[in-house]
Design a protein around this motif. Structure first.
Motif, PDB file in Angstrom:
ATOM      1  N   ASP A 123       6.860 -13.569   5.479  1.00  0.00           N
ATOM      2  CA  ASP A 123       5.504 -13.046   5.290  1.00  0.00           C
ATOM      3  C   ASP A 123       4.816 -12.804   6.634  1.00  0.00           C
ATOM      4  O   ASP A 123       4.079 -11.828   6.800  1.00  0.00           O
ATOM      5  N   SER A 124       5.058 -13.688   7.612  1.00  0.00           N
ATOM      6  CA  SER A 124       4.456 -13.504   8.934  1.00  0.00           C
ATOM      7  C   SER A 124       5.037 -12.283   9.631  1.00  0.00           C
ATOM      8  O   SER A 124       4.336 -11.582  10.367  1.00  0.00           O
ATOM      9  N   ASP A 136       1.827   1.488  14.500  1.00  0.00           N
ATOM     10  CA  ASP A 136       1.676   2.622  15.410  1.00  0.00           C
ATOM     11  C   ASP A 136       2.392   2.397  16.742  1.00  0.00           C
ATOM     12  O   ASP A 136       2.320   3.235  17.640  1.00  0.00           O
ATOM     13  N   ASN A 137       3.102   1.273  16.870  1.00  0.00           N
ATOM     14  CA  ASN A 137       3.865   0.976  18.082  1.00  0.00           C
ATOM     15  C   ASN A 137       5.357   0.937  17.768  1.00  0.00           C
ATOM     16  O   ASN A 137       5.761   0.805  16.606  1.00  0.00           O
ATOM     17  N   TYR A 185      12.141  -0.737   5.980  1.00  0.00           N
ATOM     18  CA  TYR A 185      10.779  -1.183   5.662  1.00  0.00           C
ATOM     19  C   TYR A 185       9.768  -0.549   6.617  1.00  0.00           C
ATOM     20  O   TYR A 185       8.735  -0.027   6.185  1.00  0.00           O
ATOM     21  N   ILE A 186      10.061  -0.589   7.912  1.00  0.00           N
ATOM     22  CA  ILE A 186       9.136  -0.045   8.911  1.00  0.00           C
ATOM     23  C   ILE A 186       8.944   1.453   8.709  1.00  0.00           C
ATOM     24  O   ILE A 186       7.810   1.965   8.699  1.00  0.00           O
ATOM     25  N   VAL A 187      10.047   2.184   8.521  1.00  0.00           N
ATOM     26  CA  VAL A 187       9.960   3.643   8.329  1.00  0.00           C
ATOM     27  C   VAL A 187       9.175   3.974   7.071  1.00  0.00           C
ATOM     28  O   VAL A 187       8.303   4.847   7.067  1.00  0.00           O
ATOM     29  N   ARG A 188       9.484   3.256   5.969  1.00  0.00           N
ATOM     30  CA  ARG A 188       8.779   3.519   4.710  1.00  0.00           C
ATOM     31  C   ARG A 188       7.290   3.278   4.849  1.00  0.00           C
ATOM     32  O   ARG A 188       6.475   4.085   4.415  1.00  0.00           O
ATOM     33  N   ILE A 194       4.401  -6.561  11.289  1.00  0.00           N
ATOM     34  CA  ILE A 194       4.785  -5.148  11.205  1.00  0.00           C
ATOM     35  C   ILE A 194       3.590  -4.301  10.782  1.00  0.00           C
ATOM     36  O   ILE A 194       3.335  -3.233  11.350  1.00  0.00           O
ATOM     37  N   GLU A 195       2.840  -4.785   9.776  1.00  0.00           N
ATOM     38  CA  GLU A 195       1.706  -4.011   9.260  1.00  0.00           C
ATOM     39  C   GLU A 195       0.652  -3.747  10.340  1.00  0.00           C
ATOM     40  O   GLU A 195       0.004  -2.711  10.329  1.00  0.00           O
TER      41      GLU A 195
END
Length: 307
Positions: A10-11, A21-22, A55-58, A16-17
């Motif tokens: 979760d952390s 933008d980085n 996950y990051i791309v989505r 990531i959230e």
């Protein structure tokens, strides 16, 4: 599921959230999790159901498509750069690969001639068409055509003090079984802690837009307002609804109509309001039990900040 593992993952998701933008590296997020970089990727994939990169791309693409819809004043290039893409060309290619449509088609669904299949359909099983992103305009004329006994809408700006809440996340996103399971556990917990069912103030944290995000990937957290003396222990978590101004939309109607009501705040009301959404998820305050009544009665809360 091991509570410590879940807490660490979760952390990572929270990290990531806040850094979409980085550029985010695997080593970077592994360090956040405090798992060995050699094993972190497998742990994340096993618990989340998709790889770290997927996950990051989505999430970048979902956020970018929301900007395409609700920020028409921003150019595609600006949205691409703000979403962590190196160029508008790379961004357009990624959007089309994932959603099946280009950024210009998503902004102009009337020009789309054929339905297309992107990764969101082939990988996540979600049907997608740009026209689904644009709600029917909620105007006085439309409201007058609706059955007032079934649907009633009104938006107000209200100031709220901070509220302490006990939360429990749905383990299956927006899937009804996951949502009801979370609520049943939380309602029983609150009753056992001296908060009678008919006195419970219930809010859901709705983090994602289900027209863009696969239903099982949408993040949904149930919460009940509690007093300062109430103790919260796992699997429940202590959180807060912050003080501030909120746009409050009252809605009563069929459950399937709620998404149009929610989107109407962003498409119709906010552009003329002098406000923009603050960095806090949308809230749904439930005023009835839809399973009993067969309809939804609730308030939709969007935290605001001045333009």
């Amino acid at each position: 599921m091991n509570k410590e593992y879940k807490k660490r993952i979760d952390s990572v998701i929270q990290y990531i959230e806040t850094h979409l933008d980085n550029k985010i590296s695997l080593t970077e997020v592994a360090n956040v999790s405090h798992f060995s970089v050699y094993h972190f990727h497998r742990i994340f994939t096993g618990m989340v159901g998709e790889t770290v990169n997927d996950y990051i791309v989505r999430r970048r693409l979902e956020r970018a498509v929301n900007l395409l819809i609700f920020k028409p004043e921003l150019s595609v290039t600006q949205i691409a750069l703000d979403s962590g893409f190196s160029s508008s060309a790379n961004f357009s290619k990624a959007v089309k690969l994932h959603f099946g449509f280009s950024p210009s088609e998503i902004r102009n669904p009337a020009k789309v001639k054929d339905s297309k299949i992107g990764k969101i359909s082939s990988k996540y099983g979600k049907a997608f068409h740009p026209s689904d992103l644009y709600p029917v305009r909620i105007t006085n004329e439309v409201i007058n055509q609706l059955n007032s006994e079934d649907v009633n809408m009104n938006i107000e700006v209200k100031e709220f003090e901070s509220r302490r809440v006990c939360t429990l996340a749905s383990q299956r996103g927006y899937e009804p079984e996951g949502i009801y399971e979370a609520w049943d556990k939380l309602i029983d917990w609150a009753a056992n802690n001296g908060i009678k069912q008919d006195e419970q103030k219930r809010f859901a944290f709705a983090f994602d837009n289900p027209t863009v995000t696969p239903v099982d990937k949408c993040r949904y957290t149930a919460s009940v307002v509690i007093g300062e003396q109430v103790q919260v222990k796992p699997p429940f978590l202590l959180s807060e609804i912050p003080q501030g101004k909120y746009a409050v939309l009252y809605f009563k109607g069929r459950p399937e109509e709620t998404i149009k009501a929610q989107l109407s705040i962003y498409a119709d009301w906010l552009p003329e309001s002098g406000f923009e959404p603050d960095n806090f998820p949308m809230l749904e305050r439930y005023l009835n039990d839809a399973r009993v009544d067969g309809y939804v009665e609730m308030e939709i809360h969007v935290k605001l900040k001045e333009m």
